[in-house]
Design a protein around this motif. Structure first.
Motif, PDB file in Angstrom:
ATOM      1  N   PHE A  93       6.877   2.392  -6.494  1.00 56.88           N
ATOM      2  CA  PHE A  93       6.595   1.143  -7.208  1.00 56.88           C
ATOM      3  C   PHE A  93       5.132   0.783  -6.921  1.00 56.88           C
ATOM      4  O   PHE A  93       4.822   0.123  -5.924  1.00 56.88           O
ATOM      5  CB  PHE A  93       7.517   0.017  -6.724  1.00 56.88           C
ATOM      6  N   PRO A  94       4.201   1.188  -7.786  1.00 62.18           N
ATOM      7  CA  PRO A  94       2.775   1.023  -7.479  1.00 62.18           C
ATOM      8  C   PRO A  94       2.272  -0.419  -7.486  1.00 62.18           C
ATOM      9  O   PRO A  94       1.156  -0.670  -7.035  1.00 62.18           O
ATOM     10  CB  PRO A  94       2.082   1.828  -8.582  1.00 62.18           C
ATOM     11  N   GLU A  95       3.051  -1.365  -8.014  1.00 57.90           N
ATOM     12  CA  GLU A  95       2.617  -2.760  -7.944  1.00 57.90           C
ATOM     13  C   GLU A  95       2.607  -3.248  -6.494  1.00 57.90           C
ATOM     14  O   GLU A  95       1.911  -4.198  -6.157  1.00 57.90           O
ATOM     15  CB  GLU A  95       3.546  -3.649  -8.776  1.00 57.90           C
ATOM     16  N   GLY A  96       3.426  -2.606  -5.654  1.00 57.36           N
ATOM     17  CA  GLY A  96       3.474  -2.973  -4.250  1.00 57.36           C
ATOM     18  C   GLY A  96       4.327  -4.183  -3.946  1.00 57.36           C
ATOM     19  O   GLY A  96       4.439  -4.599  -2.796  1.00 57.36           O
ATOM     20  N   THR A  97       4.944  -4.778  -4.954  1.00 53.24           N
ATOM     21  CA  THR A  97       5.800  -5.946  -4.771  1.00 53.24           C
ATOM     22  C   THR A  97       6.617  -6.131  -6.040  1.00 53.24           C
ATOM     23  O   THR A  97       6.353  -5.478  -7.062  1.00 53.24           O
ATOM     24  CB  THR A  97       4.956  -7.202  -4.504  1.00 53.24           C
ATOM     25  N   SER A  98       7.614  -6.992  -5.983  1.00 55.22           N
ATOM     26  CA  SER A  98       8.403  -7.275  -7.179  1.00 55.22           C
ATOM     27  C   SER A  98       7.916  -8.565  -7.836  1.00 55.22           C
ATOM     28  O   SER A  98       7.226  -9.374  -7.219  1.00 55.22           O
ATOM     29  CB  SER A  98       9.895  -7.390  -6.824  1.00 55.22           C
TER      30      SER A  98
END
Length: 284
Positions: A171-176
């Motif tokens: 998950f490259p955003e690093g967060t939801s």
């Protein structure tokens, strides 16, 4: 509290407070009607998986010819129990490599495993979390440490798993988020793909994960972000009188060696995920 972030901090937070959770008698009945079978499915499936793994590991080592199918069965049927519609489009990647997707909820893990047998990449701290860590280890999650000194060691782990045919999921955003947006992809996660041991054979497939809320509910109904606790969000999901749906959109795999560097590859994947995410939400 179960943490959202599989790889890095900080957590994303909305400017608006999470929607209040109100469960009446009907909702609590639905919590029981859905929650008990779901718990039986998840923990029963885990028990079966562990039993098979006792045989599978000595015979096949890092290869897992049986247990990923158990995880996939559990995840597919979880949506049937919840009453959520599940649909997917696009071709699955056959080349060796990784999958990158946007991250909105703990439900992402069920959705992405339901369509394709994948192995999640998570920060090392998750391995120590009660319950969640045990479940993650049992299903073959790859744990990484944010320590430059261990970069080469972790690249070797990726190489071993990828050459064994495992599809690693990041998950490259690093967060939801609240599910209404796609955050910029962190390029750090793509650095390992350009290592000499991986670059020439590796592909990366972007996937857009889109949640459509139940009729009459806020668009961010399934979003799970910031400091939101897992328990109340689970109860809200189980108790929904009407359920919405989750949609997966698989994009054309990108060959790592076709890109000059990690920033170019990350930008390409981010653009593919964001465009499809926007269009899918407009077509709701």
């Amino acid at each position: 509290m179960v943490g959202h972030n599989p790889v890095s901090d900080p957590l994303w937070n909305s400017e608006d407070a999470p929607d209040p959770i109100n469960l009446g008698p009907v909702e609590w009945v639905l919590v029981l009607v859905r929650g008990l079978p779901l718990a039986l499915l998840v923990f029963g499936g885990l028990l079966v998986l562990l039993c098979f793994r006792l045989i599978e590991h000595p015979l096949f080592g890092v290869h897992r010819p049986v247990t990923p199918f158990i995880s996939q069965f559990v995840c597919r049927n979880a949506f049937r129990i919840l009453g959520m519609r599940f649909r997917a489009s696009g071709e699955l990647m056959h080349e060796r490599g990784a999958i990158v997707a946007n991250h909105s909820s703990w439900l992402d893990i069920f959705a992405l495993n339901a369509r394709k047998r994948v192995y999640f990449v998570s920060k090392a701290e998750v391995a120590k979390w009660p319950g969640i860590g045990w479940l993650a280890r049992a299903t073959g999650t790859v744990f990484i440490e944010r320590d430059r000194k261990k970069a080469k060691e972790q690249t070797k782990v990726f190489e071993t798993r990828l050459k064994a045919g495992h599809k690693l999921l990041f998950f490259p955003e690093g967060t939801s988020t609240d599910g209404l947006r796609v955050l910029p992809f962190k390029t750090t996660l793509f650095a390992a793909f350009f290592a000499d041991e991986l670059r020439d054979f590796m592909y990366v497939q972007p996937v857009s994960v889109v949640f459509h809320s139940p009729k009459g509910q806020p668009d961010r109904f399934y979003g799970w972000w910031g400091d939101m606790d897992f328990g109340p969000h689970l109860l809200k999901t189980l108790g929904a009188r009407r359920q919405g749906s989750v949609e997966l959109i698989y994009h054309t795999p990108a060959k790592v060696s076709d890109f000059a560097n990690r920033k170019a590859l990350a930008a390409h994947c981010e653009e593919a995920v964001r465009q499809a995410h926007v269009l899918a939400r407009l077509e709701k």
